[in-house]
Design a protein around this motif. Sequence first.
Motif, PDB file in Angstrom:
ATOM      1  N   SER A   1     -28.738 -30.568 -13.801  1.00 32.19           N
ATOM      2  CA  SER A   1     -29.148 -31.972 -13.870  1.00 32.19           C
ATOM      3  C   SER A   1     -30.664 -32.094 -13.950  1.00 32.19           C
ATOM      4  O   SER A   1     -31.201 -32.895 -14.726  1.00 32.19           O
ATOM      5  CB  SER A   1     -28.632 -32.731 -12.646  1.00 32.19           C
ATOM      6  OG  SER A   1     -27.218 -32.777 -12.625  1.00 32.19           O
TER       7      SER A   1
ATOM      8  N   ARG B   1     -30.577 -35.538 -16.453  1.00 31.48           N
ATOM      9  CA  ARG B   1     -29.457 -36.469 -16.361  1.00 31.48           C
ATOM     10  C   ARG B   1     -28.317 -35.818 -15.597  1.00 31.48           C
ATOM     11  O   ARG B   1     -28.332 -34.622 -15.316  1.00 31.48           O
ATOM     12  CB  ARG B   1     -28.977 -36.919 -17.741  1.00 31.48           C
ATOM     13  CG  ARG B   1     -28.477 -35.816 -18.645  1.00 31.48           C
ATOM     14  CD  ARG B   1     -28.207 -36.361 -20.025  1.00 31.48           C
ATOM     15  NE  ARG B   1     -27.717 -35.362 -20.947  1.00 31.48           N
ATOM     16  CZ  ARG B   1     -26.448 -35.031 -21.094  1.00 31.48           C
ATOM     17  NH1 ARG B   1     -25.523 -35.633 -20.351  1.00 31.48           N
ATOM     18  NH2 ARG B   1     -26.070 -34.130 -21.966  1.00 31.48           N
ATOM     19  N   ARG B   2     -27.320 -36.611 -15.252  1.00 29.53           N
ATOM     20  CA  ARG B   2     -26.218 -36.167 -14.423  1.00 29.53           C
ATOM     21  C   ARG B   2     -25.372 -35.110 -15.134  1.00 29.53           C
ATOM     22  O   ARG B   2     -25.066 -35.224 -16.309  1.00 29.53           O
ATOM     23  CB  ARG B   2     -25.365 -37.383 -14.054  1.00 29.53           C
ATOM     24  CG  ARG B   2     -24.145 -37.085 -13.216  1.00 29.53           C
ATOM     25  CD  ARG B   2     -23.515 -38.385 -12.716  1.00 29.53           C
ATOM     26  NE  ARG B   2     -23.246 -39.331 -13.785  1.00 29.53           N
ATOM     27  CZ  ARG B   2     -22.163 -39.279 -14.555  1.00 29.53           C
ATOM     28  NH1 ARG B   2     -21.270 -38.333 -14.366  1.00 29.53           N
ATOM     29  NH2 ARG B   2     -21.983 -40.184 -15.501  1.00 29.53           N
TER      30      ARG B   2
ATOM     31  N   GLY C   1     -19.431 -39.009 -12.128  1.00 27.13           N
ATOM     32  CA  GLY C   1     -19.939 -40.088 -11.309  1.00 27.13           C
ATOM     33  C   GLY C   1     -18.829 -40.686 -10.465  1.00 27.13           C
ATOM     34  O   GLY C   1     -17.647 -40.404 -10.674  1.00 27.13           O
TER      35      GLY C   1
ATOM     36  N   GLN D   1     -22.651 -26.737  -6.147  1.00 29.17           N
ATOM     37  CA  GLN D   1     -23.512 -27.915  -6.159  1.00 29.17           C
ATOM     38  C   GLN D   1     -24.948 -27.571  -6.535  1.00 29.17           C
ATOM     39  O   GLN D   1     -25.625 -28.329  -7.226  1.00 29.17           O
ATOM     40  CB  GLN D   1     -23.488 -28.593  -4.776  1.00 29.17           C
ATOM     41  CG  GLN D   1     -24.232 -29.918  -4.729  1.00 29.17           C
ATOM     42  CD  GLN D   1     -23.733 -30.912  -5.764  1.00 29.17           C
ATOM     43  OE1 GLN D   1     -22.539 -31.188  -5.844  1.00 29.17           O
ATOM     44  NE2 GLN D   1     -24.634 -31.449  -6.572  1.00 29.17           N
TER      45      GLN D   1
ATOM     46  N   THR E   1     -22.512 -33.898 -13.319  1.00 33.63           N
ATOM     47  CA  THR E   1     -21.277 -33.927 -12.535  1.00 33.63           C
ATOM     48  C   THR E   1     -20.638 -35.296 -12.703  1.00 33.63           C
ATOM     49  O   THR E   1     -21.302 -36.266 -13.102  1.00 33.63           O
ATOM     50  CB  THR E   1     -21.553 -33.679 -11.045  1.00 33.63           C
ATOM     51  OG1 THR E   1     -22.524 -34.642 -10.580  1.00 33.63           O
ATOM     52  CG2 THR E   1     -22.095 -32.274 -10.819  1.00 33.63           C
TER      53      THR E   1
ATOM     54  N   SER F   1     -27.003 -29.190  -9.610  1.00 39.62           N
ATOM     55  CA  SER F   1     -28.298 -29.840  -9.397  1.00 39.62           C
ATOM     56  C   SER F   1     -29.365 -29.238 -10.302  1.00 39.62           C
ATOM     57  O   SER F   1     -30.208 -29.959 -10.851  1.00 39.62           O
ATOM     58  CB  SER F   1     -28.715 -29.710  -7.931  1.00 39.62           C
ATOM     59  OG  SER F   1     -27.801 -30.357  -7.080  1.00 39.62           O
TER      60      SER F   1
ATOM     61  N   TYR G   1     -19.130 -31.396 -18.043  1.00 38.25           N
ATOM     62  CA  TYR G   1     -19.892 -31.264 -16.813  1.00 38.25           C
ATOM     63  C   TYR G   1     -20.260 -29.798 -16.573  1.00 38.25           C
ATOM     64  O   TYR G   1     -19.812 -28.904 -17.288  1.00 38.25           O
ATOM     65  CB  TYR G   1     -19.084 -31.789 -15.626  1.00 38.25           C
ATOM     66  CG  TYR G   1     -18.677 -33.235 -15.752  1.00 38.25           C
ATOM     67  CD1 TYR G   1     -19.617 -34.226 -15.998  1.00 38.25           C
ATOM     68  CD2 TYR G   1     -17.340 -33.611 -15.636  1.00 38.25           C
ATOM     69  CE1 TYR G   1     -19.241 -35.553 -16.118  1.00 38.25           C
ATOM     70  CE2 TYR G   1     -16.955 -34.934 -15.750  1.00 38.25           C
ATOM     71  CZ  TYR G   1     -17.910 -35.908 -15.994  1.00 38.25           C
ATOM     72  OH  TYR G   1     -17.539 -37.215 -16.112  1.00 38.25           O
TER      73      TYR G   1
END
Length: 237
Positions: A210, A215-216, A220, A203, A218, A207, A198
């Motif tokens: 991402s 894609r993510r 889930g 944050q 962090t 972001s 990750y």
Amino acid sequence: MPRRARIALPNVPVHLIQRGNNRQPCFFADEDYRRYLDWLAEYADKTHCRVHAYVLMTNHVHLLLSSERADAGGALMKLLGQRYVQYVNRLYRRSGTLWEGRFRSCLVQEEGYMLACQRYIELNPVRAGMVAHPAEYRWSSYRANAQGEADSLWRPHPLYDALGDSAPTRQAAYRELFRHELDPGMVDQIRRATNGNYALGNQRFASQVSEALGRRATPGRSGRPRQSIELESGELF
């Protein structure tokens, strides 16, 4: 289930950790450490990676590096891993795997996290009870960062250079960072991000990563997604 693709971006620092298989030793003598560092320097140069911090522990390795190529870290670890395994297997007359599968990694936000990650890496021998101070451990970048010891592998990050206007002032400022223990919350955050692949940062950084990767970046939420429940009034929550 397919494994998550590794997150990587150009010029964003990445923290890598590779462990020995079943956490068994991967260094057995001083010469092994020296060979690994020599080849690390060789392949870092070949793959255009800049190594800002490192530590070689008995059964695992930490690196903090950056590159203009997103895939450079993976290329470096592949070349280095293959060369070192061949050396160990030939010298110690063994066979089979040495490393625990894929190395683990995380992208590191520069502001507020980069130097903390360097401290985390170089304090590993202290946390392991091997030495009382990182300067006492031979196989890390601490002496280059904090004491100016010559190290052909080490490449300072711009944030390190910003610590002072001369080498002595930068080294003194860096040593000052080690006067206090690293916050346990930061240690946990670094471990979670690295083990989970990750983004390590706030944050906004997560972001941005991402968005850049599509894609993510962090963790889930665990469990089944919650469904909205319709109330008698027709409102949803």
